[in-house]
Write a protein that holds these residues in place. Structure first.
Motif, PDB file in Angstrom:
ATOM      1  N   LEU A 255      62.087  -3.418 -54.921  1.00 31.44           N
ATOM      2  CA  LEU A 255      60.753  -3.832 -54.478  1.00 31.44           C
ATOM      3  C   LEU A 255      60.825  -5.210 -53.821  1.00 31.44           C
ATOM      4  CD1 LEU A 255      57.638  -3.550 -54.473  1.00 31.44           C
ATOM      5  CD2 LEU A 255      57.638  -4.622 -56.735  1.00 31.44           C
ATOM      6  N   PHE A 256      61.572  -6.096 -54.476  1.00 30.87           N
ATOM      7  CA  PHE A 256      61.737  -7.455 -53.972  1.00 30.87           C
ATOM      8  C   PHE A 256      62.355  -7.440 -52.575  1.00 30.87           C
ATOM      9  CE2 PHE A 256      63.365 -11.761 -54.009  1.00 30.87           C
ATOM     10  CZ  PHE A 256      62.387 -12.440 -54.711  1.00 30.87           C
ATOM     11  N   SER A 257      63.416  -6.627 -52.407  1.00 33.34           N
ATOM     12  CA  SER A 257      64.098  -6.555 -51.106  1.00 33.34           C
ATOM     13  C   SER A 257      63.173  -6.008 -50.026  1.00 33.34           C
ATOM     14  CB  SER A 257      65.334  -5.658 -51.205  1.00 33.34           C
ATOM     15  OG  SER A 257      66.203  -6.142 -52.181  1.00 33.34           O
ATOM     16  N   CYS A 258      62.324  -5.045 -50.412  1.00 32.89           N
ATOM     17  CA  CYS A 258      61.392  -4.486 -49.433  1.00 32.89           C
ATOM     18  C   CYS A 258      60.383  -5.548 -48.990  1.00 32.89           C
ATOM     19  CB  CYS A 258      60.651  -3.282 -50.007  1.00 32.89           C
ATOM     20  SG  CYS A 258      61.692  -1.830 -50.233  1.00 32.89           S
ATOM     21  N   LEU A 259      59.955  -6.381 -49.929  1.00 36.47           N
ATOM     22  CA  LEU A 259      58.959  -7.410 -49.593  1.00 36.47           C
ATOM     23  C   LEU A 259      59.571  -8.513 -48.720  1.00 36.47           C
ATOM     24  CD1 LEU A 259      57.098  -7.785 -53.021  1.00 36.47           C
ATOM     25  CD2 LEU A 259      56.228  -6.696 -50.932  1.00 36.47           C
ATOM     26  N   THR A 260      60.846  -8.873 -49.006  1.00 42.11           N
ATOM     27  CA  THR A 260      61.450  -9.972 -48.247  1.00 42.11           C
ATOM     28  C   THR A 260      62.020  -9.516 -46.919  1.00 42.11           C
ATOM     29  OG1 THR A 260      63.555  -9.637 -49.364  1.00 42.11           O
ATOM     30  CG2 THR A 260      62.074 -11.279 -50.315  1.00 42.11           C
ATOM     31  N   GLY A 261      62.196  -8.204 -46.742  1.00 41.76           N
ATOM     32  CA  GLY A 261      62.744  -7.727 -45.476  1.00 41.76           C
ATOM     33  C   GLY A 261      64.241  -7.512 -45.523  1.00 41.76           C
ATOM     34  N   ALA A 262      64.866  -7.693 -46.700  1.00 43.48           N
ATOM     35  CA  ALA A 262      66.303  -7.464 -46.811  1.00 43.48           C
ATOM     36  C   ALA A 262      66.623  -5.977 -46.732  1.00 43.48           C
ATOM     37  CB  ALA A 262      66.840  -8.058 -48.114  1.00 43.48           C
ATOM     38  N   THR A 263      65.672  -5.134 -47.137  1.00 43.94           N
ATOM     39  CA  THR A 263      65.846  -3.683 -47.088  1.00 43.94           C
ATOM     40  C   THR A 263      64.685  -3.067 -46.309  1.00 43.94           C
ATOM     41  OG1 THR A 263      66.786  -3.804 -49.303  1.00 43.94           O
ATOM     42  CG2 THR A 263      66.189  -1.627 -48.505  1.00 43.94           C
ATOM     43  N   ALA A 264      64.998  -2.069 -45.472  1.00 39.87           N
ATOM     44  CA  ALA A 264      63.931  -1.357 -44.775  1.00 39.87           C
ATOM     45  C   ALA A 264      63.330  -0.339 -45.730  1.00 39.87           C
ATOM     46  CB  ALA A 264      64.499  -0.653 -43.544  1.00 39.87           C
ATOM     47  N   LEU A 265      62.009  -0.191 -45.717  1.00 40.13           N
ATOM     48  CA  LEU A 265      61.412   0.743 -46.671  1.00 40.13           C
ATOM     49  C   LEU A 265      61.148   2.095 -46.016  1.00 40.13           C
ATOM     50  CD1 LEU A 265      58.234   0.097 -45.715  1.00 40.13           C
ATOM     51  CD2 LEU A 265      58.567  -1.734 -47.360  1.00 40.13           C
ATOM     52  N   ASP A 266      61.045   3.130 -46.842  1.00 35.94           N
ATOM     53  CA  ASP A 266      60.860   4.474 -46.305  1.00 35.94           C
ATOM     54  C   ASP A 266      59.406   4.716 -45.916  1.00 35.94           C
ATOM     55  OD1 ASP A 266      63.506   5.215 -46.543  1.00 35.94           O
ATOM     56  OD2 ASP A 266      63.276   5.737 -48.654  1.00 35.94           O
ATOM     57  N   SER A 267      58.478   4.281 -46.776  1.00 34.14           N
ATOM     58  CA  SER A 267      57.076   4.325 -46.352  1.00 34.14           C
ATOM     59  C   SER A 267      56.323   3.220 -47.067  1.00 34.14           C
ATOM     60  CB  SER A 267      56.462   5.699 -46.642  1.00 34.14           C
ATOM     61  OG  SER A 267      56.416   5.913 -48.029  1.00 34.14           O
ATOM     62  N   GLY A 268      55.150   2.898 -46.537  1.00 35.62           N
ATOM     63  CA  GLY A 268      54.377   1.793 -47.091  1.00 35.62           C
ATOM     64  C   GLY A 268      54.238   0.678 -46.068  1.00 35.62           C
ATOM     65  N   THR A 269      53.479  -0.348 -46.439  1.00 35.54           N
ATOM     66  CA  THR A 269      53.182  -1.434 -45.514  1.00 35.54           C
ATOM     67  C   THR A 269      53.348  -2.771 -46.231  1.00 35.54           C
ATOM     68  OG1 THR A 269      51.483   0.022 -44.599  1.00 35.54           O
ATOM     69  CG2 THR A 269      51.473  -2.256 -43.842  1.00 35.54           C
ATOM     70  N   VAL A 270      53.868  -3.746 -45.507  1.00 34.57           N
ATOM     71  CA  VAL A 270      53.914  -5.097 -46.050  1.00 34.57           C
ATOM     72  C   VAL A 270      53.068  -5.994 -45.158  1.00 34.57           C
ATOM     73  CG1 VAL A 270      55.369  -7.052 -46.691  1.00 34.57           C
ATOM     74  CG2 VAL A 270      56.238  -4.725 -46.961  1.00 34.57           C
ATOM     75  N   LEU A 271      52.095  -6.651 -45.750  1.00 28.26           N
ATOM     76  CA  LEU A 271      51.229  -7.548 -44.987  1.00 28.26           C
ATOM     77  C   LEU A 271      51.526  -8.988 -45.395  1.00 28.26           C
ATOM     78  CD1 LEU A 271      47.795  -5.692 -45.291  1.00 28.26           C
ATOM     79  CD2 LEU A 271      49.407  -5.623 -43.380  1.00 28.26           C
ATOM     80  N   LEU A 272      51.765  -9.843 -44.405  1.00 23.64           N
ATOM     81  CA  LEU A 272      51.978 -11.259 -44.681  1.00 23.64           C
ATOM     82  C   LEU A 272      50.880 -12.020 -43.947  1.00 23.64           C
ATOM     83  CD1 LEU A 272      53.702 -13.519 -45.869  1.00 23.64           C
ATOM     84  CD2 LEU A 272      55.223 -13.328 -43.913  1.00 23.64           C
ATOM     85  N   ASP A 273      50.011 -12.692 -44.709  1.00 23.07           N
ATOM     86  CA  ASP A 273      48.877 -13.399 -44.117  1.00 23.07           C
ATOM     87  C   ASP A 273      48.029 -12.452 -43.281  1.00 23.07           C
ATOM     88  OD1 ASP A 273      48.358 -15.932 -44.834  1.00 23.07           O
ATOM     89  OD2 ASP A 273      49.860 -16.828 -43.521  1.00 23.07           O
ATOM     90  N   GLY A 274      47.908 -11.209 -43.738  1.00 23.64           N
ATOM     91  CA  GLY A 274      47.052 -10.251 -43.054  1.00 23.64           C
ATOM     92  C   GLY A 274      47.700  -9.505 -41.911  1.00 23.64           C
ATOM     93  N   SER A 275      48.885  -9.949 -41.428  1.00 21.04           N
ATOM     94  CA  SER A 275      49.488  -9.211 -40.320  1.00 21.04           C
ATOM     95  C   SER A 275      50.644  -8.347 -40.825  1.00 21.04           C
ATOM     96  CB  SER A 275      49.968 -10.165 -39.228  1.00 21.04           C
ATOM     97  OG  SER A 275      50.826 -11.128 -39.772  1.00 21.04           O
ATOM     98  N   ASP A 276      50.813  -7.196 -40.177  1.00 17.58           N
ATOM     99  CA  ASP A 276      51.788  -6.201 -40.607  1.00 17.58           C
ATOM    100  C   ASP A 276      53.206  -6.680 -40.251  1.00 17.58           C
ATOM    101  OD1 ASP A 276      53.326  -4.035 -41.144  1.00 17.58           O
ATOM    102  OD2 ASP A 276      52.012  -2.579 -40.160  1.00 17.58           O
ATOM    103  N   VAL A 277      54.040  -6.907 -41.261  1.00 22.06           N
ATOM    104  CA  VAL A 277      55.421  -7.353 -41.001  1.00 22.06           C
ATOM    105  C   VAL A 277      56.420  -6.292 -41.450  1.00 22.06           C
ATOM    106  CG1 VAL A 277      54.893  -9.817 -41.167  1.00 22.06           C
ATOM    107  CG2 VAL A 277      55.526  -8.559 -43.222  1.00 22.06           C
ATOM    108  N   THR A 278      55.950  -5.058 -41.661  1.00 23.82           N
ATOM    109  CA  THR A 278      56.807  -4.020 -42.229  1.00 23.82           C
ATOM    110  C   THR A 278      58.107  -3.850 -41.450  1.00 23.82           C
ATOM    111  OG1 THR A 278      54.752  -2.899 -42.769  1.00 23.82           O
ATOM    112  CG2 THR A 278      56.781  -1.656 -43.088  1.00 23.82           C
ATOM    113  N   SER A 279      58.009  -3.910 -40.096  1.00 24.61           N
ATOM    114  CA  SER A 279      59.202  -3.649 -39.306  1.00 24.61           C
ATOM    115  C   SER A 279      59.930  -4.936 -38.917  1.00 24.61           C
ATOM    116  CB  SER A 279      58.809  -2.864 -38.045  1.00 24.61           C
ATOM    117  OG  SER A 279      57.863  -3.622 -37.321  1.00 24.61           O
ATOM    118  N   ARG A 280      59.541  -6.056 -39.475  1.00 24.54           N
ATOM    119  CA  ARG A 280      60.180  -7.320 -39.092  1.00 24.54           C
ATOM    120  C   ARG A 280      61.283  -7.697 -40.066  1.00 24.54           C
ATOM    121  NH1 ARG A 280      57.553  -9.747 -34.970  1.00 24.54           N
ATOM    122  NH2 ARG A 280      55.519  -8.870 -34.495  1.00 24.54           N
ATOM    123  N   GLY A 281      62.290  -8.385 -39.534  1.00 26.67           N
ATOM    124  CA  GLY A 281      63.461  -8.736 -40.324  1.00 26.67           C
ATOM    125  C   GLY A 281      63.191  -9.886 -41.280  1.00 26.67           C
ATOM    126  N   ALA A 282      64.181 -10.134 -42.158  1.00 23.88           N
ATOM    127  CA  ALA A 282      64.023 -11.167 -43.176  1.00 23.88           C
ATOM    128  C   ALA A 282      63.830 -12.543 -42.550  1.00 23.88           C
ATOM    129  CB  ALA A 282      65.255 -11.172 -44.087  1.00 23.88           C
TER     130      ALA A 282
END
Lengths: 634, 252
Positions: free
Chosen positions: B45-72
């Motif tokens: 979970l931690f790796s998915c949030l920090t961007g160290a691992t790509a996730l299979d599904s779901g969304t990560v929002l940082l300050d309201g903007s979608d960073v799911t596909s962005r690198g660490a």
């Protein structure tokens, strides 16, 4: 149809030799964890010994060949392991260090061969009798049949050895986890010695069988054997079966390609180049397209031969070194033109070597293809200067080299160690074969020295001063790379990539940047070298005698020491002047590189440590292998 | 205010589900914690949030903007600071330089400026910030020491300091107390509180349940890749499912 069959037979003849070479590389790698870059050099050395025995000493072939392959080669392999690679292992050195040590061995062996037998081409005797049998219209050569039989025999013997025997289990255990194998009582030392003995014996066979079809020269045969790196790469460094099939297949494919004809340019030239360089293309394609090699251990850390620290450990030492270098470099300006000319290669070569420091010492990346960058700089400068002012052409040449550097940098973002070393080597060989040796691109080239704002630099003294100015610029760039935020960022990326990424550093961008800076600098150095000789010669930018030797020299003098690179360049030129041979520097450099295991930071760092070699503590040496493994586990 | 939000995060390795449909949110000025037994999916979970691992599904929002596909590194520049369970300090740099990298790297200064030796005009505040963080973490005595010479406990603080120098909006800590002495853990607790009081959102993954219950405002309990329970420390500690899956065994 008949032609196809006939070509296939010819292809099998070469393919079987290539397969043997590839199998030898894979065997040594799997058993010892070392990819032997000296494989080709050893093959060449044994081929020379064989030539000496048969042609000069009149030893019968039936004695000479078995003596070379079954006695001399395995003994050399085991000796090399005991003298060089075992100490590395005892010190728990990284695979990257072992890789550089094999490069040192390569340089040493080639230097040795050159010193003993010179550079002139020899005609090597055939090992097997060459009878011909006619089957209808098809001609079968007896030596092809014998070679195929040898490949089959070797493959079967190795399959049995690594199969369901006690030895096979030991080998597989060592390959899997060296330390655990040691702890469970496997004689790792014996497996290592066997790996080296078998590997060098196979390289000897390769040399003996290949030499008659080429003219025997120290570099020529070596490079052909190095091209067979394609085979272990296609076998992903693991499968002997795939290696055998790949060797035979590539041999046949290369032969069959001669049936294809195209008349339209530029395809005709490209096809011609492909026909004689299929192995090189296969090597590059295999490295770029296969997901990854199955490397043993973590060869990822170039850190081990880059001892650079965040704070410079001894500023006084480097001030002294720079002062010595500056006096030595400036003194030729006082010489008459004739003697000055002999020193003109120093600054150009120094710029190239410093560019390797940028990539390896500062970027932490191995590069075995730098002569490709340097040669592109030289070639594009020469081409452009026929239509543009020389300074513009010089910048153009540097940018061309930089472009290829960036292209090489892309695969380097995710690659390290052996994988990266082979990729850069493949890029260098490809550039050399398809660009530098292409007659349409390199014939009729006229190289001029530049003029600076109307001031001609054609005179020997002014040109030398210009070269020195270029070197100073390169050194200033290096200083900027090691200081301030940029220097910290490079060190951070080298020390810990996850940490650097988590701090916001874009590793891909930094990698491309380092490759670009290094390649542009190499392009400048290459152009200076061409301006020195007033010509573009492909052998000056050879992927073996230049790229590999240059890289080894840089590492020997400290991969992170720009001053060391300048001194190395002086050593090359001085040795050539004193002995009259361009290969004279090989012996000392090779010897020092082989000893690198004892001076991990390079010669200068070793001298700085007051000659205290790094070696295992005495108590550690008295331990059994199992005991050592236990101590190391703690 | 929500700074970092993971919604429906799912990650499989091969056929094995490591994390399934887990949602977490971290708010400015608050400390959230993820607990769970070994293999619960905390690190994934931690790796998915920090961007160290790509996730299979779901969304990560940082300050309201979608960073799911962005690198660490991109997430780091957008204000996500983190530390590692397996230390990743820059061993050959001094402690102060480690922190300086943390301050400089988030700015993405053009590399050619450094090549030409041009100064970074925005660097003026860096030295002061490094000094403040060194003081906060009690690292002044080793400021010029090469990082590799320090003990594990102090290296964890160096990593924390490096992350803090990047002026993060959210700070993710992976087992910050492992390898720390009791006194050092007490110090860490105070630092975390001070950082949160500064308005930074904090998320930690931690084995030390006492530290978690003590410092966290909100706790997520994972087991076998799923969210078992979430709420205030007291609520989670009282949840029977959590007690049977984790707490009793650890306390025993």
């Amino acid at each position: 149809m008949l032609l196809t069959l006939q070509l296939a037979l010819a292809g099998l003849a070469f393919g079987s030799v290539a397969a043997l070479s590839g199998i030898g590389l894979v065997v040594t790698y799997r058993a010892t964890g070392v990819f032997n870059l000296a494989h080709g050099a050893v093959a060449t050395l044994i081929a020379y010994v064989h030539w000496e025995l048969v042609v000069r000493q009149d030893v019968p072939e039936a004695v000479a060949a078995p003596l070379c392959v079954l006695v001399l080669a395995p003994v050399l392999g085991v000796l090399g392991y005991r003298a060089v690679f075992r100490p590395l292992q005892e010190r728990d050195a990284s695979p990257a260090e072992a890789l550089v040590t094999t490069l040192g061995l390569f340089v040493l062996v080639v230097g040795f061969t050159t010193v003993l037998w010179g550079n002139g081409a020899k005609r090597a005797p055939a090992v097997f009798p060459t009878a011909r049998w006619d089957l209808g219209e098809l001609t079968i050569r007896s030596d092809t049949v014998v070679q195929l039989a040898v490949v089959g025999l070797v493959a079967i013997v190795l399959a049995v050895l690594t199969g369901p025997t006690r030895l096979g289990a030991d080998v597989r255990a060592v390959v899997d986890r060296r330390e655990l194998a040691q702890l469970s009582g496997v004689d790792v030392d014996r497996v290592n010695q066997l790996g080296w003995a078998v590997g060098t014996a196979l390289s000897a066979i390769t040399g003996l069988l290949l030499a008659p079809s080429l003219s025997l020269t120290p570099y020529g045969l070596t490079l052909v054997v190095l091209e067979t790196f394609a085979i272990p790469v296609l076998a992903r460094l693991s499968s002997l079966g795939v290696a055998t099939v790949a060797g035979l297949g590539l041999g046949v494919a290369q032969a069959e390609l001669t049936q294809v004809h195209v008349t339209q340019e530029p395809f005709a030239t490209a096809l011609q180049a492909l026909q004689s360089n299929l192995l090189v293309v296969a090597l590059l394609a295999g490295l770029l397209l296969l997901p990854s090699l199955r490397e043993v251990g973590d060869a990822g850390k170039a850190r081990s031969f880059s001892s650079r620290r965040g704070r410079r450990t001894s500023p006084r030492r480097s001030v002294v070194l720079y002062a010595i270098a500056a006096v030595m470099l400036a003194s030729p300006l006082g010489y008459p033109a004739e003697q000055l000319r002999q020193a003109q290669a120093v600054p150009g070569l120094a710029v190239v070597l410093v560019s390797i420091v940028v990539l390896t010492g500062y970027g932490g990346r191995i590069s075995l293809g730098h002569a490709g960058f340097a040669g592109l700089g030289a070639l594009f400068f020469a081409k452009l200067s026929s239509g543009a002012p020389e300074l513009v052409a010089l910048v153009g040449g540097m940018l061309a080299a930089g472009a290829i550097g960036v292209l090489t940098g892309y695969p380097a973002i995710r690659r390290r160690g052996l994988f990266l070393a082979l990729t850069t080597f493949a890029v260098g060989v490809t550039v050399s074969r398809f660009v530098f040796e292409s007659p349409t691109l390199t014939s009729g080239i006229d190289v001029h020295r530049p003029s600076l704002f109307g001031l001609s630099l054609a005179g020997d003294h002014t040109f030398y001063a210009f070269e020195l100015a270029c070197l100073v610029v390169a050194l200033l760039v290096v200083r900027n790379l090691r200081s301030g935020p940029l220097g910290r960022a490079l060190l951070a990326a080298r020390d810990s990539e996850p940490g650097a990424r988590a701090s916001g550093l874009d590793i891909g961008r930094i990698t491309l940047f380092t490759f670009a800076v290094s390649a542009v600098m190499a392009g400048l150095g290459g152009a200076l070298l061409a301006q020195t000789t007033l010509s573009f010669e492909s052998h000056a930018f050879d992927p073996v005698s230049s790229s590999l030797v240059w890289f080894t020299a840089v590492v020997v003098f400290g991969a992170d020491s720009a001053a060391g690179a300048v001194l190395a360049s002086g050593l090359f030129v001085a040795m050539q002047l004193v002995t009259g041979s361009s290969d004279a520097a090989l012996l000392p450099i090779g010897l020092l590189a082989v000893l690198l295991g004892r001076f991990p930071g390079g010669v200068l760092a070793g001298l700085g440590a007051a000659g205290r070699p790094v070696s295992a503590p005495v108590a550690d040496r008295r331990l059994s292998p199992t005991g050592r493994a236990l101590v190391r586990q703690q | 205010m929500t700074v970092l939000e993971g919604i429906g995060i799912t990650k499989r390795f091969g056929g094995r589900v490591a994390v399934e449909d887990v949602s977490v949110a971290v708010h400015a000025g608050r400390v959230a914690a993820v607990i769970g037994p070994n293999g619960a999916g905390k690190t994934t979970l931690f790796s998915c949030l920090t961007g160290a691992t790509a996730l299979d599904s779901g969304t990560v929002l940082l300050d309201g903007s979608d960073v799911t596909s962005r690198g660490a590194d991109d997430r780091a520049r957008r204000g996500l600071g983190r530390t590692f369970q397996r230390l990743s300090v820059f061993g050959s740099l001094s402690v102060a330089d480690n922190l300086l990298v943390g301050a400089e790297a988030t700015r993405r200064t053009p590399l050619w400026r450094g090549l030409l030796g041009l100064p970074d005009r925005r660097a003026s505040g860096d030295a002061g910030r490094v000094d403040r963080v060194l003081a906060l973490l009690g690292l002044e005595d080793v400021r010029d020491q090469e990082a590799r010479t320090l003990s594990t406990g102090r290296l964890r603080l160096v990593e924390l300091g490096r992350a803090l120098c990047g002026e993060p909006r959210v700070l993710l800590l992976d087992e910050p107390a492992s390898g720390l002495s009791d006194a050092e853990t007490d110090g860490l607790r105070a630092v975390l509180r001070a950082v949160a009081d500064d308005g930074v959102a904090v998320l930690l993954v931690e084995h030390d349940v006492r530290l978690v219950l003590d410092v966290a405002d909100h706790v997520y309990a994972l087991a076998q890749g799923r969210m078992l329970s979430s709420g205030t420390p007291d609520e989670v500690a009282a949840d029977p499912a959590v007690r049977s899956a984790y707490l009793d065994r650890t306390r025993a």
